[in-house]
Design a protein around this motif. Structure first.
Motif, short mmCIF file in Angstrom:
data_model
loop_
_atom_site.label_atom_id
_atom_site.label_comp_id
_atom_site.label_asym_id
_atom_site.label_seq_id
_atom_site.Cartn_x
_atom_site.Cartn_y
_atom_site.Cartn_z
N ALA A 225 0.60 -1.29 0.01
CA ALA A 225 0.21 0.00 -0.01
C ALA A 225 1.61 1.31 -0.41
O ALA A 225 0.66 2.28 -0.63
CB ALA A 225 -0.79 0.18 1.18
N GLU A 226 1.81 0.66 0.92
CA GLU A 226 2.70 2.71 1.10
C GLU A 226 3.50 2.47 -0.22
O GLU A 226 4.09 3.85 -0.19
CB GLU A 226 3.48 2.47 2.31
CG GLU A 226 4.54 1.04 2.18
CD GLU A 226 4.28 -0.06 3.24
OE1 GLU A 226 4.76 -0.78 3.50
OE2 GLU A 226 2.88 -0.58 2.48
N GLU A 227 3.55 2.03 -1.25
CA GLU A 227 4.49 2.01 -2.39
C GLU A 227 3.25 2.90 -3.20
O GLU A 227 4.51 2.63 -4.38
CB GLU A 227 4.82 0.84 -2.68
CG GLU A 227 5.89 0.30 -1.81
CD GLU A 227 6.50 -1.45 -1.73
OE1 GLU A 227 6.08 -1.74 -2.47
OE2 GLU A 227 7.39 -2.10 -0.53
N LEU A 228 2.35 2.94 -2.78
CA LEU A 228 1.43 2.70 -4.81
C LEU A 228 1.10 3.93 -4.72
O LEU A 228 1.67 4.87 -6.45
CB LEU A 228 0.31 2.25 -4.05
CG LEU A 228 -0.05 0.94 -4.26
CD1 LEU A 228 -1.65 0.59 -3.26
CD2 LEU A 228 -0.07 0.43 -5.28
N PRO A 229 1.97 5.45 -3.57
CA PRO A 229 1.48 6.96 -4.44
C PRO A 229 2.94 6.84 -5.16
O PRO A 229 2.57 8.63 -5.94
CB PRO A 229 1.00 7.84 -2.89
CG PRO A 229 1.02 6.46 -2.37
CD PRO A 229 1.23 5.55 -1.88
N PRO A 230 4.03 7.02 -4.62
CA PRO A 230 5.14 7.05 -5.21
C PRO A 230 5.38 6.11 -6.54
O PRO A 230 6.08 7.54 -8.07
CB PRO A 230 6.42 7.08 -4.80
CG PRO A 230 5.47 5.73 -3.20
CD PRO A 230 4.90 6.09 -3.00
N PHE B 222 -3.96 3.06 -9.71
CA PHE B 222 -3.75 2.27 -8.81
C PHE B 222 -5.52 2.67 -7.71
O PHE B 222 -6.02 3.29 -7.91
CB PHE B 222 -3.07 2.17 -7.52
CG PHE B 222 -2.72 3.48 -6.83
CD1 PHE B 222 -3.75 3.81 -5.70
CD2 PHE B 222 -2.05 4.61 -6.84
CE1 PHE B 222 -3.32 4.79 -4.81
CE2 PHE B 222 -1.60 5.76 -5.71
CZ PHE B 222 -2.84 6.05 -4.90
N SER B 223 -6.11 0.91 -7.38
CA SER B 223 -6.81 1.10 -6.23
C SER B 223 -6.48 1.42 -4.86
O SER B 223 -5.78 0.21 -4.88
CB SER B 223 -7.67 -0.18 -6.89
OG SER B 223 -9.02 -0.53 -6.09
N TYR C 17 -3.93 6.73 1.49
CA TYR C 17 -2.82 6.77 -0.13
C TYR C 17 -3.35 7.36 -1.22
O TYR C 17 -2.50 8.01 -2.10
CB TYR C 17 -2.81 5.38 -0.14
CG TYR C 17 -2.16 4.71 1.00
CD1 TYR C 17 -0.88 4.92 1.95
CD2 TYR C 17 -2.64 3.40 1.57
CE1 TYR C 17 0.36 4.38 2.80
CE2 TYR C 17 -2.37 3.13 3.23
CZ TYR C 17 -1.40 4.00 3.26
OH TYR C 17 -0.05 2.13 4.26
N ILE C 18 -5.16 7.70 -0.86
CA ILE C 18 -5.56 8.24 -2.70
C ILE C 18 -4.49 9.88 -2.06
O ILE C 18 -4.36 10.16 -3.18
CB ILE C 18 -6.94 8.27 -2.43
CG1 ILE C 18 -7.16 6.84 -2.73
CG2 ILE C 18 -7.45 9.06 -3.49
CD1 ILE C 18 -6.50 6.11 -3.81
N SER C 19 -4.87 10.17 -0.61
CA SER C 19 -4.94 11.76 -0.82
C SER C 19 -3.47 12.32 -1.48
O SER C 19 -2.39 13.23 -1.47
CB SER C 19 -5.34 12.30 0.15
OG SER C 19 -6.67 12.12 0.63
N GLN C 20 -2.59 11.01 -0.34
CA GLN C 20 -0.93 11.18 -0.90
C GLN C 20 -0.56 11.24 -2.05
O GLN C 20 0.01 12.28 -2.29
CB GLN C 20 -0.43 10.04 0.15
CG GLN C 20 -0.42 10.06 1.96
CD GLN C 20 0.17 9.24 2.20
OE1 GLN C 20 0.64 7.67 2.03
NE2 GLN C 20 0.59 8.39 3.79
N ALA C 21 -1.37 10.26 -2.98
CA ALA C 21 -1.29 10.12 -4.52
C ALA C 21 -1.52 12.13 -5.06
O ALA C 21 -0.47 12.24 -6.02
CB ALA C 21 -1.15 9.09 -4.64
N ALA C 22 -2.65 12.29 -4.60
CA ALA C 22 -3.25 13.56 -5.30
C ALA C 22 -2.78 14.78 -4.73
O ALA C 22 -1.85 15.65 -5.70
CB ALA C 22 -4.79 13.74 -5.18
N GLU C 23 -1.34 14.93 -3.48
CA GLU C 23 -0.76 15.73 -3.07
C GLU C 23 0.33 15.54 -4.57
O GLU C 23 1.08 16.65 -3.98
CB GLU C 23 0.08 16.02 -1.47
CG GLU C 23 -1.90 15.90 -0.99
CD GLU C 23 -1.31 15.84 0.50
OE1 GLU C 23 -0.21 15.58 0.77
OE2 GLU C 23 -2.18 16.08 1.37
#
Length: 336
Positions: free
Chosen positions: A179-184, A194-195, A200-206
């Protein structure tokens, strides 16, 4: 006369002492019971995510200690990891995990007990994608590199999300990672979408402020988080399970009566904003239970995952009702 006055004073003082002892008796009894309360040490594996609200509140507000538990908390990036890396190897005694990893573990023949569900929601998970990969609508995911965490709630959500949008799983390039590897991975462009769920969704959006699109699918999947216990602690120390559930019940009341303060606590624990937590709060239900819909869902998920020749596990036999029967019996709606 002087002798009689002293005697009267003595009698008054004696009666006063007796009355004071009678008045203090309940307090003394309460103190005695408090001192005699056995404090049981229990190791808890928990994902730092909104669905863990009841346990996070119980820990922060001291409800575990009030119910005679010394809880040693180990946090994990997901409920699946709390189950697979925490409970099953014996590193924790109790974990909170979602329905999909529970079904997957049961299919592998792992031994554990289902104690109570603590959370339900039907609009938790999301798919986030890069706009520069040519993704503007769900159907655009066809042919793209999509990742998720295998055999978890977000994996099952992705399966249903694709079905909802008439995209076959064979039409995407599916991969699995932590899970923690998906945003980067999305930021670096090694995947196109990614689902996952918060945070993690907010992290990726940022990480991609002007280059992302987020898709939801309300109602396609009502998921559950469930308290899972080792067979040993459920059999040898059933009082620990009861104490644990009583603490969660207190946390549930706190969430109902102090919603904003609960959101602040959860946001602090997750290291995110109160606004992010509050944005999805109305979608969540934080209630203890053990219902027939959970049983049916576990059976559906196991049929989706099982390989040829595998038998659907008997999830009813895996359910331990004793603790919930003592704490909140009306919450049990499973046909037995």
């Amino acid at each position: 006369m002087r002798f009689r006055r002293n005697e009267t004073t003595l009698n008054n003082r004696s009666w006063l002492g007796i009355l004071m002892l009678l008045a203090c008796a309940p307090l003394l009894q309460g103190c005695s019971e408090k001192e005699e309360m056995t404090i049981d040490r229990v190791r808890l594996g928990l994902a730092l995510q909104p669905s863990s609200t009841l346990a996070l509140i119980a820990s922060e507000k001291g409800y575990f200690r009030q119910n005679g538990l010394d809880v040693v908390l180990t946090d994990f990036p997901s409920g699946k990891r709390a189950l697979v890396e925490g409970l099953l190897p014996g590193n924790v005694d109790i974990a909170v995990a979602s329905d999909v990893p529970i079904a997957a573990a049961a299919l592998r023949g792992e031994k554990f007990k289902l104690v109570a569900s603590t959370f339900t929601a039907s609009n938790v998970n999301r798919v986030i994608a890069r706009r520069d990969a040519g993704i503007e609508k769900p159907a655009d995911i066809a042919g793209k590199r999509v990742a998720t965490q295998k055999h978890s709630a977000v994996h099952y959500f992705l399966h249903l999300f694709l079905m909802e949008n008439r995209v076959s799983e064979s039409d995407i390039k599916l991969s699995f990672t932590r899970a923690e590897e998906l945003p980067p991975a999305l930021e670096w462009g090694t995947i196109d979408a990614f689902s996952m769920r918060e945070p993690y969704i907010s992290q990726a959006a940022e990480l991609l402020p002007n280059n992302h699109v987020i898709f939801a699918a309300p109602g396609v999947y009502k998921q559950y988080d469930v308290v899972v216990a080792s067979p040993e602690i459920q059999k040898q120390s059933p009082v620990v399970i009861e104490k644990f559930l009583r603490a969660l019940l207190m946390a549930g009341r706190f969430v109902e009566e102090h919603e904003h303060e609960a959101q602040i606590i959860v946001a602090y624990k997750l290291g995110t904003s109160v606004e992010m937590i509050a944005s999805g709060w109305g979608e969540y239900s934080f209630q203890l239970g053990m219902g027939q819909p959970l049983l049916l869902l576990l059976e559906d998920i196991s049929r989706w995952m099982k390989a040829e020749g595998q038998i659907t596990p008997n999830f009813l036999e895996m359910m331990a009702f004793d603790g919930l029967e003592k704490v909140k019996p009306q919450a049990i709606t499973v046909f037995r």
